[in-house]
Design an enzyme around this catalytic site. Structure first.
Site, PDB file in Angstrom:
ATOM      1  CD  GLU A   9      -2.753   1.119   2.526  1.00 15.32           C
ATOM      2  OE1 GLU A   9      -3.421   0.065   2.619  1.00 15.32           O
ATOM      3  OE2 GLU A   9      -2.901   2.074   3.301  1.00 15.32           O
ATOM      4  CE1 TYR A  46      -9.667  10.648  -3.687  1.00 17.76           C
ATOM      5  CE2 TYR A  46     -11.258  10.690  -1.901  1.00 17.76           C
ATOM      6  CZ  TYR A  46     -10.831  11.132  -3.134  1.00 17.76           C
ATOM      7  OH  TYR A  46     -11.575  12.056  -3.818  1.00 17.76           O
ATOM      8  CB  ALA A  98      -9.453  12.619   5.683  1.00 20.05           C
ATOM      9  CG  HIS A 141      -7.198   3.079  -0.386  1.00 20.54           C
ATOM     10  ND1 HIS A 141      -6.864   2.992   0.945  1.00 20.54           N
ATOM     11  CD2 HIS A 141      -6.487   2.104  -1.013  1.00 20.54           C
ATOM     12  CE1 HIS A 141      -5.992   1.996   1.126  1.00 20.54           C
ATOM     13  NE2 HIS A 141      -5.739   1.457  -0.056  1.00 20.54           N
ATOM     14  CG  ASP A 195     -12.101   9.315   9.564  1.00 20.61           C
ATOM     15  OD1 ASP A 195     -13.000   8.616  10.058  1.00 20.61           O
ATOM     16  OD2 ASP A 195     -10.899   8.992   9.556  1.00 20.61           O
ATOM     17  CB  ALA A 234     -17.928   1.765   3.296  1.00 19.57           C
ATOM     18  CG  ASP A 237     -17.003  -3.270  14.398  1.00 24.47           C
ATOM     19  OD1 ASP A 237     -16.670  -2.100  14.156  1.00 24.47           O
ATOM     20  OD2 ASP A 237     -16.419  -4.265  13.905  1.00 24.47           O
TER      21      ASP A 237
HETATM   22  P1  FAD Z   1     -17.936   2.092   7.325  1.00 23.30           P
HETATM   23  O1  FAD Z   1     -17.709   0.701   6.922  1.00 23.30           O
HETATM   24  O2  FAD Z   1     -19.025   2.831   6.656  1.00 23.30           O
HETATM   25  O3  FAD Z   1     -18.161   2.080   8.908  1.00 23.30           O
HETATM   26  C1  FAD Z   1     -17.963   3.246   9.703  1.00 23.30           C
HETATM   27  C2  FAD Z   1     -18.727   3.068  11.010  1.00 23.30           C
HETATM   28  O4  FAD Z   1     -20.110   3.162  10.722  1.00 23.30           O
HETATM   29  C3  FAD Z   1     -18.542   1.709  11.700  1.00 23.30           C
HETATM   30  O5  FAD Z   1     -18.603   1.908  13.076  1.00 23.30           O
HETATM   31  C4  FAD Z   1     -19.733   0.897  11.212  1.00 23.30           C
HETATM   32  O6  FAD Z   1     -20.095  -0.109  12.141  1.00 23.30           O
HETATM   33  C5  FAD Z   1     -20.796   1.984  11.129  1.00 23.30           C
HETATM   34  N1  FAD Z   1     -21.830   1.701  10.126  1.00 23.30           N
HETATM   35  C6  FAD Z   1     -21.647   1.218   8.877  1.00 23.30           C
HETATM   36  N2  FAD Z   1     -22.825   1.153   8.220  1.00 23.30           N
HETATM   37  C7  FAD Z   1     -23.758   1.627   9.081  1.00 23.30           C
HETATM   38  C8  FAD Z   1     -25.156   1.840   9.000  1.00 23.30           C
HETATM   39  N3  FAD Z   1     -25.841   1.547   7.894  1.00 23.30           N
HETATM   40  N4  FAD Z   1     -25.804   2.370  10.095  1.00 23.30           N
HETATM   41  C9  FAD Z   1     -25.123   2.687  11.236  1.00 23.30           C
HETATM   42  N5  FAD Z   1     -23.801   2.484  11.355  1.00 23.30           N
HETATM   43  C10 FAD Z   1     -23.127   1.984  10.301  1.00 23.30           C
HETATM   44  N6  FAD Z   1      -9.408   6.571   5.299  1.00 23.30           N
HETATM   45  C11 FAD Z   1      -9.158   7.522   4.369  1.00 23.30           C
HETATM   46  O7  FAD Z   1      -9.555   8.677   4.543  1.00 23.30           O
HETATM   47  N7  FAD Z   1      -8.491   7.213   3.204  1.00 23.30           N
HETATM   48  C12 FAD Z   1      -8.036   5.962   2.942  1.00 23.30           C
HETATM   49  O8  FAD Z   1      -7.440   5.718   1.902  1.00 23.30           O
HETATM   50  C13 FAD Z   1      -8.283   4.939   3.911  1.00 23.30           C
HETATM   51  N8  FAD Z   1      -7.874   3.674   3.694  1.00 23.30           N
HETATM   52  C14 FAD Z   1      -8.176   2.693   4.617  1.00 23.30           C
HETATM   53  C15 FAD Z   1      -7.780   1.383   4.339  1.00 23.30           C
HETATM   54  C16 FAD Z   1      -8.046   0.361   5.251  1.00 23.30           C
HETATM   55  C17 FAD Z   1      -7.622  -1.056   4.945  1.00 23.30           C
HETATM   56  C18 FAD Z   1      -8.705   0.675   6.468  1.00 23.30           C
HETATM   57  C19 FAD Z   1      -8.970  -0.407   7.474  1.00 23.30           C
HETATM   58  C20 FAD Z   1      -9.110   1.981   6.741  1.00 23.30           C
HETATM   59  C21 FAD Z   1      -8.858   3.002   5.820  1.00 23.30           C
HETATM   60  N9  FAD Z   1      -9.244   4.327   6.037  1.00 23.30           N
HETATM   61  C22 FAD Z   1      -8.985   5.303   5.101  1.00 23.30           C
HETATM   62  C23 FAD Z   1      -9.920   4.716   7.299  1.00 23.30           C
HETATM   63  C24 FAD Z   1     -11.469   4.695   7.188  1.00 23.30           C
HETATM   64  O9  FAD Z   1     -11.914   5.414   6.089  1.00 23.30           O
HETATM   65  C25 FAD Z   1     -12.012   5.314   8.463  1.00 23.30           C
HETATM   66  O10 FAD Z   1     -11.733   4.450   9.535  1.00 23.30           O
HETATM   67  C26 FAD Z   1     -13.476   5.707   8.505  1.00 23.30           C
HETATM   68  O11 FAD Z   1     -13.759   6.224   9.819  1.00 23.30           O
HETATM   69  C27 FAD Z   1     -14.471   4.585   8.308  1.00 23.30           C
HETATM   70  O12 FAD Z   1     -14.487   4.135   7.030  1.00 23.30           O
HETATM   71  P2  FAD Z   1     -15.113   2.691   6.710  1.00 23.30           P
HETATM   72  O13 FAD Z   1     -15.072   2.510   5.263  1.00 23.30           O
HETATM   73  O14 FAD Z   1     -14.510   1.688   7.600  1.00 23.30           O
HETATM   74  O15 FAD Z   1     -16.644   2.969   7.207  1.00 23.30           O
END
Ligand code: FAD
Length: 288
Positions: free
Chosen positions: A17, A49, A51, A77, A109, A123, A156
């Protein structure tokens, strides 16, 4: 084979990565690291990518460079929280038209000013949009130690299993004890989730940075790691060596239980990731 789903079906994937470049200098550094790591033939690489879309152009440039100029399969990403549908769709279409076949779909975020403007929250909404407009293999994030915003571990895991059912694979946040990954794997198994989730390895290069990101992820910073790093705190090369040793130890423990792959953070330098790669003998474990 350029779809990660096909690569995973053929055996474990070993991937790297690159953090999104925030300046032309960082882009050059990424290009150099990508060219150097290309020699080890990772199954794929990804580019983060910033924030809220803060590195939109840098990520795009890096992805296009890797796709056009190297043999590497590249996965951008993409985050959606706090962004407009038009902006996010624009990038989805751009990647599709460029011939990119894989996407890591993330919420990201929301902007730090707390102004939650934008058309997305989670997501899964980005997965739906991407599926409507392109035929990507889609990956998603997973947090072995639970996403910091999740109200409970159960919630979660349920949300994660739902998200993974809409994707082809997951990649974890990094962690310092392999048991966190094994527990996540077992909990997803218990929910009937069969989507592969690839664990990540992070080589510490800077103690404060590693500690800060670990804290932001709501993850544990173990005392033994603190002690090992404290012993070399005044020696940058010593820190790098401990970072490589620790990532190698965690990787070796993970490999004992045949994970679907390993994903290595490079921090845009090829040396540490390359050494971990060699220590773990990933070339010899290749099945494709
Ligand atoms: P989600 O999967 O949407 O989840 C976020 C929170 O919302 C979780 O607590 C989940 O339980 C909750 N949730 C999900 N769906 C629902 C729903 N329908 N109703 C209520 N709650 C819900 N960040 C960046 O800015 N750029 C990057 O390139 C980046 N790359 C990453 C790569 C990896 C492998 C990882 C593990 C993280 C990365 N992140 C990145 C961080 C990530 O974007 C942040 O942690 C962000 O806060 C959450 O994104 P997510 O896609 O995990 O969110």
């Amino acid at each position: 084979m350029t779809k990660i789903a096909d690569l995973l079906a053929a055996g474990p994937t070993f991937s790297v990565e690159f953090p999104a470049p925030k300046s032309p200098g960082m882009l050059r550094q990424l290009e150099k690291a990508a060219r150097e790591l290309e020699a080890r033939r990772p199954d794929f690489c990804s580019v983060t990518y910033g924030a809220g879309g803060s590195t939109k152009d840098g990520t795009l440039e890096a992805v296009e460079y890797i796709h056009r100029e190297t043999e590497l399969v590249v996965m951008p990403h993409l985050t959606c929280a706090g962004q407009t549908r038009e902006d996010v769709l624009g990038l989805v279409q751009r990647y599709r038209d460029e011939g990119i076949e894989n996407l890591l779909a993330l919420a990201g975020d929301p902007p730090l000013d707390g102004q939650q403007v934008g058309d997305f929250r989670f997501a899964v909404e980005l997965i739906d949009l991407a599926r409507e407009h392109a035929d990507f293999t889609i990956g998603v994030s997973a947090f072995p130690e639970v996403h910091p915003n999740s109200p409970s571990r159960d919630e979660d895991r349920r949300r994660l299993a739902d998200k993974l059912s809409k994707a082809e694979f997951g990649i974890t946040q990094f962690f310092w004890t392999a048991d966190h990954y094994f527990r996540l794997r077992d909990e997803l198994d218990a929910l009937g989730c069969t989507t592969p989730v690839i664990p990540s390895l992070f080589p510490v290069g800077n103690i404060e940075v590693a500690k800060r990101i670990t804290g932001m992820n709501g993850a544990e910073w173990p005392q033994w790691l603190d002690d090992r790093l404290a012993a070399v705190a005044d020696d940058p090369e010593g820190i790098r060596r401990v970072g490589i040793d620790v990532a190698t130890e965690i990787g070796a423990r993970l490999l004992e239980e045949d994970p679907p792959g390993l994903h290595l953070y490079t921090l845009n330098r090829s040396e540490s990731a390359g050494e971990i790669w060699d220590n773990l003998g990933l070339d010899d474990r290749r099945t494709k």
